[in-house]
Design a protein around this motif. Structure first.
Motif, mmCIF file in Angstrom:
data_model
loop_
_atom_site.group_PDB
_atom_site.id
_atom_site.type_symbol
_atom_site.label_atom_id
_atom_site.label_comp_id
_atom_site.label_asym_id
_atom_site.label_seq_id
_atom_site.Cartn_x
_atom_site.Cartn_y
_atom_site.Cartn_z
ATOM 1 N N SER A 306 0.828 -1.218 0.000
ATOM 2 C CA SER A 306 0.000 0.000 0.000
ATOM 3 C C SER A 306 0.857 1.260 0.000
ATOM 4 O O SER A 306 0.408 2.333 0.383
ATOM 5 C CB SER A 306 -0.925 0.004 1.223
ATOM 6 O OG SER A 306 -1.767 -1.127 1.184
ATOM 7 N N HIS A 307 2.120 1.128 -0.427
ATOM 8 C CA HIS A 307 3.028 2.286 -0.437
ATOM 9 C C HIS A 307 4.127 2.009 -1.458
ATOM 10 O O HIS A 307 4.372 0.855 -1.820
ATOM 11 C CB HIS A 307 3.657 2.464 0.960
ATOM 12 C CG HIS A 307 4.409 1.247 1.410
ATOM 13 N ND1 HIS A 307 5.718 1.012 1.049
ATOM 14 C CD2 HIS A 307 4.028 0.160 2.136
ATOM 15 C CE1 HIS A 307 6.111 -0.161 1.543
ATOM 16 N NE2 HIS A 307 5.103 -0.695 2.196
ATOM 17 N N PRO A 308 4.824 3.068 -1.910
ATOM 18 C CA PRO A 308 5.959 2.844 -2.810
ATOM 19 C C PRO A 308 7.124 2.190 -2.063
ATOM 20 O O PRO A 308 7.105 2.105 -0.832
ATOM 21 C CB PRO A 308 6.359 4.262 -3.265
ATOM 22 C CG PRO A 308 5.448 5.221 -2.601
ATOM 23 C CD PRO A 308 4.603 4.492 -1.607
ATOM 24 N N ILE A 309 8.128 1.728 -2.799
ATOM 25 C CA ILE A 309 9.347 1.212 -2.157
ATOM 26 C C ILE A 309 9.989 2.384 -1.404
ATOM 27 O O ILE A 309 10.173 3.459 -1.984
ATOM 28 C CB ILE A 309 10.329 0.651 -3.208
ATOM 29 C CG1 ILE A 309 9.704 -0.538 -3.958
ATOM 30 C CG2 ILE A 309 11.636 0.223 -2.557
ATOM 31 C CD1 ILE A 309 10.576 -1.109 -5.079
ATOM 32 N N PRO A 310 10.304 2.224 -0.116
ATOM 33 C CA PRO A 310 10.918 3.326 0.636
ATOM 34 C C PRO A 310 12.226 3.805 -0.023
ATOM 35 O O PRO A 310 12.909 3.024 -0.693
ATOM 36 C CB PRO A 310 11.211 2.704 2.006
ATOM 37 C CG PRO A 310 10.282 1.540 2.117
ATOM 38 C CD PRO A 310 10.077 1.039 0.720
ATOM 39 N N ASP A 311 12.531 5.084 0.175
ATOM 40 C CA ASP A 311 13.767 5.698 -0.347
ATOM 41 C C ASP A 311 13.843 5.738 -1.872
ATOM 42 O O ASP A 311 14.930 5.787 -2.456
ATOM 43 C CB ASP A 311 15.033 4.982 0.192
ATOM 44 C CG ASP A 311 15.047 4.955 1.717
ATOM 45 O OD1 ASP A 311 14.656 5.959 2.322
ATOM 46 O OD2 ASP A 311 15.419 3.911 2.279
ATOM 47 N N THR A 312 12.681 5.688 -2.552
ATOM 48 C CA THR A 312 12.694 5.824 -4.016
ATOM 49 C C THR A 312 11.948 7.105 -4.417
ATOM 50 O O THR A 312 11.327 7.165 -5.475
ATOM 51 C CB THR A 312 12.052 4.611 -4.721
ATOM 52 O OG1 THR A 312 10.693 4.466 -4.272
ATOM 53 C CG2 THR A 312 12.806 3.316 -4.426
#
Length: 448
Positions: A306-312
């Motif tokens: 439910s979220h983008p890949i972190p740190d991208t």
């Protein structure tokens, strides 16, 4: 069905569909069959119910994941380089008129435990936190050499013959550090291991140029594009194209059996008691299992988030390459993420893949470094599949008239896949495909 065809293609995977399209455009009479009742073979695209059935054995996914039909999860997810060979092939066949592309937001690389944007130009090299001050200057010089390099203009070669000296020797001239070489070789030139270092440098430099030119093409955060609704659109677009040229597509044809004459040459294909004659058979490894051998396997995790890949940088679509050295592996690991922005999931949902050439028998443990970078996931499915290559002899005298594609590898971009297609095209037709096309024929919409 009792007709004679120039070529019968078995399986509607991406490679088979592209070949079927190319051969149809060349004026050959093509019959295209698939034992499944859906397009795509190994490279099919599944909705949520189909995904659930395949990995959980039931067709009742949890309601909180949203409507099943809004999911288009590609089983072999690969991004396309905006100026790459596949896009040229699509334009050559004019299949682009059936497809809508959208630029991919981000291209990243994993280095010392963190995710970084891949710097691809001299300007980006100076800004990148991947390198210290002096290394940035050296990298900038190297990027300028690559950007200015023209094979036909010796003045741009800086006294080097890239057809004879190795990639390692070119890199040594610019005194680049190992970590820099790692991201340039794997995340820019997209080499899948380090064998390229001992090969002539021409291919390495051309791959870097392709990346930079593709990046500049749509002014997006990456050099990649991807079709809206996912890759499942491609086989269907080629089926339409084939119909325009008088080709025939038949799905749900059980037991497609290749028939051979006394000399072991393919003469046709039988299904449901009817035989279609042909001069050549093109297929994926599953149709001629005794003419292929297993050479490895791919391990992968498919995740719904439910979220983008972190740190991208909150990218709705992204690729992250984890070079082998960073993980102590023999080959790279790949993260692929796509979302509702490309119409492959309901609003607010993301589909992520972690894939790698399997080096152990434990996909969960092996893929953990990649899965850990994803943050919390709503659902995760693990699987491995075997990789096959053809073993039949392609010498003209002894040739059995069967042309078999290789299985798909773990990469999350199309470069290796399309090389196999072009090599097969040349074996089938005896000619090299002319890919000098007007690239502006394929456009990609920007983020709204």
């Amino acid at each position: 069905m009792d007709e004679e065809y120039d070529v019968i293609v078995l399986g509607t995977g991406l490679k088979e569909c592209i070949l079927s399209g190319l051969l149809s455009v060349d004026g050959l009479k093509v019959l295209h069959m698939d034992k499944n009742d859906y397009y795509g073979g190994e490279s099919c695209s599944l909705n949520l119910t189909q995904l659930w059935k395949r990995f959980r054995g039931s067709d009742q996914p949890p309601e909180e994941l949203g409507a099943s039909r809004e999911y288009n999860a590609d089983m072999i997810p690969k991004f396309m380089m905006a100026n790459g060979t596949l896009v040229r092939v699509l334009i050559h066949t004019n299949v682009t008129k059936y497809l809508n592309f959208k630029a991919v937001d981000g291209s990243f690389v994993y280095n010392k435990g963190k995710i970084y944007k891949v710097p691809a130009t001299d300007v980006e090299a100076l800004k990148s936190p991947l390198m210290g001050l002096f290394e940035k200057r050296r990298a900038r010089k190297f990027f300028l050499f690559v950007q200015d390099f023209e094979e036909s203009d010796p003045k741009t070669h800086q006294g080097m013959d890239l057809n004879t000296i190795t990639a390692k020797q070119v890199i040594a001239k610019y005194e680049l550090e190992d970590d820099t070489v790692d991201f340039i070789g794997h995340a820019l030139a997209l080499h899948i291991d380090d064998t390229y270092l001992d090969q002539p440098a021409m291919d390495f430099v051309k791959r870097m140029k392709l990346y930079a030119e593709s990046l500049a093409r749509f002014q997006a955060g990456s050099p990649y594009i991807y079709p809206l609704y996912g890759l499942g659109e491609l086989p269907q677009a080629f089926a339409r194209l084939s119909a325009v040229y008088g080709g025939t597509y038949m799905l749900n044809k059980p037991q497609c059996k290749v028939e051979f004459d006394g000399d072991g040459k393919a003469t046709g294909v039988t299904s449901e008691g009817e035989t279609a004659k042909c001069k050549k058979v093109v297929c994926d490894p599953s149709y001629l299992p005794d003419k292929v051998q297993k050479v490895g396997k791919v391990a992968r995790a498919i995740c719904i988030m439910s979220h983008p890949i972190p740190d991208t940088n909150d990218s709705h679509s992204a690729q992250v390459i984890l070079p082998q050295k960073q993980l102590g592996r023999k080959s790279d690991m790949y993260l692929f993420c796509c979302s509702y922005a490309h119409n492959v999931a309901p609003k607010g949902k993301y589909i992520a893949f972690v894939s790698a050439e399997a080096e152990t028998d434990d996909p969960e443990a092996e893929l953990k470094p990649g899965v850990d970078l994803l943050g919390p996931v709503d659902e995760i499915f693990y699987e491995t599949y075997d990789r096959y290559v053809p073993t039949n002899d392609n010498d003209t005298d002894t040739h059995d008239h069967c042309f078999i594609s290789k299985s798909y590898d773990a990469t999350t971009h199309f470069e290796s896949t399309v090389m196999d297609v072009l090599a097969m095209y040349t074996k089938i037709t005896g000619k090299v495909l002319d890919l000098s096309v007007d690239l502006s024929a394929a456009s990609a919409g920007a983020e709204e």
